[in-house]
Design an enzyme around this catalytic site. Structure first.
Site, PDB file in Angstrom:
ATOM      1  N   GLU A   1     -20.649   6.694  -7.154  1.00 26.04           N
ATOM      2  CA  GLU A   1     -21.019   5.454  -6.476  1.00 26.04           C
ATOM      3  C   GLU A   1     -22.208   4.729  -7.111  1.00 26.04           C
ATOM      4  OE1 GLU A   1     -19.252   6.321  -2.096  1.00 26.04           O
ATOM      5  OE2 GLU A   1     -21.244   7.136  -2.448  1.00 26.04           O
TER       6      GLU A   1
ATOM      7  N   ASP B   1     -30.682  13.154  -1.878  1.00 32.33           N
ATOM      8  CA  ASP B   1     -29.946  11.894  -1.846  1.00 32.33           C
ATOM      9  C   ASP B   1     -30.951  10.777  -1.599  1.00 32.33           C
ATOM     10  OD1 ASP B   1     -27.794   9.875  -1.348  1.00 32.33           O
ATOM     11  OD2 ASP B   1     -26.542  11.669  -1.316  1.00 32.33           O
TER      12      ASP B   1
ATOM     13  N   HIS C   1     -27.626   7.390  -5.593  1.00 29.83           N
ATOM     14  CA  HIS C   1     -27.985   8.367  -4.557  1.00 29.83           C
ATOM     15  C   HIS C   1     -29.371   8.969  -4.765  1.00 29.83           C
ATOM     16  CE1 HIS C   1     -24.292   8.209  -2.273  1.00 29.83           C
ATOM     17  NE2 HIS C   1     -23.645   8.116  -3.413  1.00 29.83           N
TER      18      HIS C   1
END
Lengths: 611, 596
Positions: free
Chosen positions: B370, B251, B305
């Site tokens: 996201e 991440d 990420h």
């Protein structure tokens, strides 16, 4: 005798060091991937930042704020380095010196002889904690002499609210020698000084290095003056809803000692189970323990109390009564003593108690007071002097007493009607009789009457308390939520109090019902009134939904936030505390605890970047 | 003498043969089954009934005994317990094939489980019947995971003579037979009154799972987890028949995955050189999972990420940008720059090494959650690329850019794995059901839903024919609750989710008529606030509640499962899992008395 022990201690430390030296290189099995690619930089006002390795072209000056180890960066970065709780004043050098436990010596010549043995035990704890920084093996040996001179002015070894806990700590490095000077009124102050000394030390284990390498680094100069703001800095642990093994209790005590908490409030019994062995009344555990292996023997309890004392912690045993008593008290009839408790395990429970299983002591039965006296005798035998007993006293359900014909007719005989006020009288009578028994039992040991603790309840409401409970005798532990006026009211009435606001300092909240989890920042931000009547506070671990498996992560590091609030009562922000708390967390891990994570590890490598 | 021996050896449930033995007289308590619950009562000297320990009582006081998850086709546990000798368990593998090594490993695990059913501080007497377990695997050549693998099994136990118990487990694959062994281990209980191990004697169980995908996600990037703690998690998963360990390995915060071709990613991106996963580490976990019927599914989350590790590549934008709230959901920010051709070579190298390390996986998770337009929009290079393509700089154009990335990444993934394996993506603006088919082919992509269980996206996606894995955060994000780590108050998805809610979270109810498109579900442990110290407590026993929902999709509610649930928690603890406690021990000992 004491000196002999001291020598023995030094010998064991020496041996440990020798063993470590043998394990030197393990190059073959470490991952071959890494060259140093980053270091930690102490940035003023920000804290430690993981940064690019400084280029060799930079001058020596600008590289001085770079560290291989995050923990080492933390002990010198910021005004209070890696010390938790924050001391009153501290001046720390930004330089460090390498040390090794083999060359660490404690000079106890200036302490009263009668305290020396205990102090030796205290230094052993500290030395073990230093070894633990390196996982038990300090592989890097340097021969810098470290002499810790301890001066204790009084021979007091008892722990109570008057125990003077202040200390001063000075560290000076001259030539190849470090001299550490700790001065305190009592050995407990000296112990805190030693604890702080140990917090000036970190392992220099580098992120990018042979895993086996580990040395210790000490802040080379320090001048610290410190004392606690509140006298009572406690943690209450419930061992009745779930049995918590001794080893886990001791580990909790280790965490408390690390954060200079000083009261272990042991909620030993409840209606669910009675794990506390009482030698005069073996029935308590025989009928009340979850199983034969889920109980605390007298010997174990004694050992725990001493274990805590060596760590500057007083053990308060709570025998919760008259409510929260059931299993363990249900054998009266069988032994011809009548009902010692009523509505034990009764159903439906809704009107009889706060949570199943129900049970309340039977104040109409004189035999109950006889058994209680035996129990108090056992508790008085166990506790160190001056003994502090917590009598419980919370959540009495009149519906339970009202369900017993025996109690109703007793009340009639006493001239109490069965209204709320009548039951209040019965309740107040119970506490006063219980206190009288306790007084008699400790006076039989030649001791003056001692104050006892009691939870806040309907009986302690402002308009009622003075009729039932003497303010000279009872210290009220107030667990009402923040918006309750009770604490202020009791202070105005002149009661001494300990504060545990349940919506802030209850560690079990957030896992059941509509309760909300309190994070460490919220716990830290809460302040108590600065009032003579506020002895301090406690953080509470009720165990309906927690046993030894989850204990550490529920309690730590959040209890540490409360510990700093109670020791330092700081005016600085939560955010400025976070890097020190991160250091405390790694320290707790080194000492064998399993504190919960506070944030991604990235945030601890980049102080103040996750705000 | 002979009569007495029978009474000790066999705990007779329906009709007692009550001759109390010396051991029984020592026990102050015993349990008896009344109205489907075990009641704790005093063991009076004049008692003539058989003295049952708590576990022995529970075994016959519920239709499903102490089994977890409960079997789905047929469960008949009979009425008898027999004392067995742990040292005389013999396991016979009847058919030979290339999955024999797995079956042998499963047999070893079974023996370990049996010995861990003895609670700490006790030791079982080495006396009782001998046990022979026959493992019949009808397809011994299968050892590959797939979404249609057969996990069913049948289990029979009978006592052939006074000193022998036989158990037979038959399955259509190693995976089924393995599950049968787990069930068998749950039919062995400890009698703490007499210190014996007991087995249920006359058993017929037929069982198969309702959903083929039953997973746990672990994020090892926000905080690092040791290989040992990951293996422990897989052990617990196997005990409740979960079958997928979804490894969210990287991440923005860290890149612990060691790659031979791109060593800088972990060199710069790991929290420390020891906090890394080498190919060898991963293979070890993969092999460990296979022996336990657990696929280890890799995720490489992109294009958002990402961050740490990529700093020297020039392939990311807005890395560590401040204020972070403008460019990402949590610090540090970072996104891949999809306009760089070199990026896809990088990705291919990563995928190739992941394919080599995660050698038995049949699927690949590409992340895809996201993505921030503002992050991409902060790069002039990206803006220019979009203008050259005659795109605007509006929402729909950024979706085109994202799609451009995904298509390229997809090609590289197929190339790296050498096959067109099923790909999984998180729900996002790209997967919005109103336009998803423009970007993602329903036969190529499985969508993992992480919004709430009431989100209309679920029905929308199902109607368009997509297959789903349910990880609705309102029931299956186990990081919820606890304090916030950025800002004050509690974390974004508070409050804490109790096991009851997890148990009640039914994909069938959400899917209605599209149930066949639900592949299953997954619990997610995002690790911003957990690490190996908290791992067990966060996951267990709540993930066990989820496991029964996935395996059995029961029509009953948590109340009917509560007592079995309390027991599975005890079992996990005995296995060495630091599972959270659900209720006071008093409630475990006094069944049915802790109602609300």
């Amino acid at each position: 005798m004491a000196l002999h022990r001291l020598l023995a201690l030094m010998t064991t430390m020496h041996l440990a060091g020798v063993l470590c030296n043998v394990e030197s290189t393990f190059d073959e099995i470490t991952p071959q991937i890494y060259e140093p690619s980053w270091m930690y930089k102490c940035v003023p006002d920000e804290g430690c930042q993981r940064s690019e390795h400084p280029r060799p072209t930079l001058s020596d000056n600008s590289t001085s704020a770079f560290f291989d180890s995050l923990d080492v960066c933390r002990i010198v970065c910021g005004r209070f380095g890696g010390i938790w709780p924050k001391p009153v004043t501290a001046a720390l050098s930004s330089q460090t010196v390498k040390i090794h436990p083999n060359y660490l010596r404690y000079d106890l010549l200036n302490v009263p002889a009668e305290t020396r043995e205990l102090l030796v035990e205290m230094t052993q704890v500290i030395s073990n904690n230093l070894l633990a920084e390196c996982g038990g093996h300090v592989t890097e040996v340097v021969d810098t002499q470290v002499v810790v001179i301890i001066v204790v002015k009084t021979a007091i070894t008892s722990l109570n609210w008057n125990t003077d806990e202040q200390y001063m700590l000075d560290v000076q490095t001259r030539g190849g020698e470090v001299s550490v000077h700790i001065e305190a009124e009592t050995i407990y102050g000296a112990r805190h000084g030693l604890e702080t000394f140990s917090q000036l030390i970190s392992s220099d284990k580098r992120d990018f290095s042979d895993v086996e390498h580990c040395g210790l680094v000490l802040v080379s100069g320090a001048k610290i003056r410190d004392r606690p703001i509140y006298k009572h800095r406690g943690l209450v642990l419930d061992t009745s809803r779930h049995f918590i093994p001794m080893v886990d209790i001791k580990r909790t005590i280790d965490g408390m000692a690390t954060t200079k908490m000083n009261v272990f409030h042991w909620h030993a019994t409840d209606s669910h189970s009675f794990p506390l062995e009482a030698s005069r009344v073996p029935q308590f555990t025989r009928y009340g323990a979850y199983s034969g292996s889920e109980m605390y023997t007298t010997e174990e309890i004694r050992e725990l109390i001493h274990y805590a004392k060596v760590r500057g912690i007083r053990v308060v045993i709570e025998i919760d009564a008259p409510a929260h008593s059931g299993n363990g008290w249900q054998w009266g009839r069988e032994y011809g003593l009548g009902d010692l408790a009523v509505c034990v395990n009764a159903y439906p429970w809704r009107h009889l108690c706060i949570e199943p299983p129900c049970g309340q002591l039977n104040p109409a039965n004189p035999n109950m007071y006889r058994v209680l006296r035996n129990l108090y005798q056992d508790v008085a035998d166990l506790l160190n002097s001056p003994p502090l007993l917590h009598m419980g006293g919370d959540e009495v359900y009149f519906g339970c007493w009202n369900s017993s014909q025996e109690i109703i007719s007793y009340m009639k005989d006493q001239g109490y009607d069965t209204t709320e006020e009548g039951f209040m009288k019965l309740w107040g009578e119970f506490h006063n009789k219980a206190l009288q028994i306790w007084d008699e039992e400790i006076s039989a040991k030649g001791l003056d009457p001692q104050p006892v603790m009691l939870w806040s309840s309907q009986l302690t409401q402002a308009q009622r308390i003075s009729q039932h409970l003497d303010k000279e005798r009872y210290i009220i532990e107030v667990w009402e939520p923040l918006n309750s006026p009770l604490l202020t009211q009791l202070l105005r009435l002149g009661y001494r109090t300990v504060s545990v606001p349940k919506d802030i300092w209850y560690l079990d909240h957030g896992f059941w019902g509509r309760t909300v989890y309190s994070n460490w920042r919220r716990m830290y931000a809460h302040t108590l009134p600065r009032d003579e009547g506020v002895l301090g506070g406690e953080v509470a671990m009720w165990t309906e939904y927690c046993d030894a498996q989850a204990l550490d992560t529920r309690v730590w590091p959040r209890a540490a936030a409360v510990a700093e609030r109670l020791w330092s009562d700081p005016t600085s922000t939560v955010y400025s505390a976070e890097p020190r708390l991160q250091r405390l967390r790694t320290r707790l891990i080194a000492r064998g605890l399993r504190p919960d994570a506070m944030s991604p590890a990235w945030c601890s490598q980049h102080d103040s970047k996750c705000l | 003498m002979w009569l007495q021996a029978i009474c000790i050896y066999t705990v007779f449930i329906i009709i007692g043969c009550g001759i109390p033995t010396a051991a029984e007289e020592h026990s102050l308590w015993r349990w008896t089954c009344e109205n489907n619950r075990c009641t704790k009562i005093r063991n009076e000297p004049e008692n003539k009934e058989p003295v049952l320990s708590l576990e022995a009582c529970k075994m016959f006081c519920d239709d499903y005994g102490l089994l977890w998850p409960k079997p789905t086709i047929e469960t008949n546990l009979g009425n008898f317990l027999s004392k067995i000798n742990m040292n005389t368990i013999d396991i016979q593998i009847t058919k030979q094939g290339k999955s024999d090594d797995l079956l042998t490993a499963a047999a070893d695990r079974f023996k370990t489980l049996v010995s861990s059913s003895v609670p700490k501080g006790f030791s079982a007497k080495a006396a009782g019947k001998s046990v022979t377990v026959y493992l019949v695997n009808d397809n011994p050549y299968i050892r590959e995971f797939s979404l249609d693998m057969d996990e069913s099994y049948e289990l029979y136990i009978s006592s052939t003579s006074s000193d022998k118990v036989n158990a037979t487990i038959r399955g259509n694959s190693f995976f089924g037979v393995r599950h049968g062994l787990e069930t068998l281990s749950q039919l062995i209980v400890y009698d703490d009154i007499r210190n014996n191990l007991l087995i249920v004697r006359d058993v017929t169980i037929k069982d198969r799972p309702v959903y083929p995908y039953r997973g746990i996600l672990l994020d090892t990037a926000r905080n690092f987890y040791s290989i040992e703690s990951i293996k422990r998690t897989i052990d617990a998963m196997a005990a409740v028949k979960l079958n997928t360990f979804h490894w969210h390995i990287t991440d923005s915060q860290s890149f612990p995955l060691v790659l031979q071709k791109r060593p800088n990613l972990s060199k710069l991106g790991a929290y420390s050189p020891t906090k890394v996963y080498t190919k060898q580490d991963i293979r070890e976990v993969v092999a460990y999972g296979l022996e336990r019927g657990v696929r280890v599914l890799p995720e490489f989350d992109a294009p958002a990420h990402v961050g740490e590790g990529w700093q020297d590549t020039g392939l990311t934008v807005c890395f560590k940008a401040e204020p972070w709230t403008k460019f990402c959901v949590e610090p540090p920010c970072g996104q891949l720059n999809p306009t760089k051709e070199e990026l896809y070579d990088y990705l291919e190298d990563i995928y190739v090494e992941m394919a080599e390390a995660f050698e038995s996986t049949d699927m690949f998770h590409m992340g895809g959650d996201e993505v921030s337009e503002r992050c991409w929009n902060s790069s002039e290079e990206i803006q220019n690329f979009m203008i050259q393509n005659r795109w605007n700089l509006d929402k729909s154009s950024f979706l085109k850019l994202w799609n451009y990335f995904q298509k390229n990444a997809q090609d590289r993934a197929y190339k790296a794995f050498g096959k067109r394996l099923p790909l999984i993506l998180w729900t996002s603006t790209l997967t919005d059901y109103t336009h998803v088919e423009k970007f993602l082919d329903k036969d190529e992509y499985i969508i993992q839903v992480w919004t709430t269980g009431a989100d209309p996206q679920i029905q929308g996606l199902l109607q368009k024919g997509y297959r789903l894995i349910m990880s609705n955060y309102d029931a299956l994000y186990f990081d919820c609750g606890f304090g916030a780590w950025v800002g004050s108050g509690n974390n974004w998805c508070s409050p804490y989710i109790g096991w009851q809610k997890v148990y009640g979270n039914s994909p069938a109810v959400m899917a209605l008529s599209y149930r066949d498109q639900i592949l299953g579900g997954e619990v997610a442990l995002w690790s911003e606030q957990s690490d190996p110290a908290t791992l067990d407590g966060r996951l267990w026993p709540r993930a066990a509640a989820f496991a029964e929902r996935m395996w059995a999709e029961p029509s009953t509610a948590w109340q009917d499962a509560e007592h079995r649930m309390l027991h599975v928690r005890e079992r996990l603890v005995r296995m060495g899992i630091q599972a959270e406690s659900l209720e006071p021990e008093w409630c475990y000992q006094n069944q049915g008395l802790c109602y609300g």
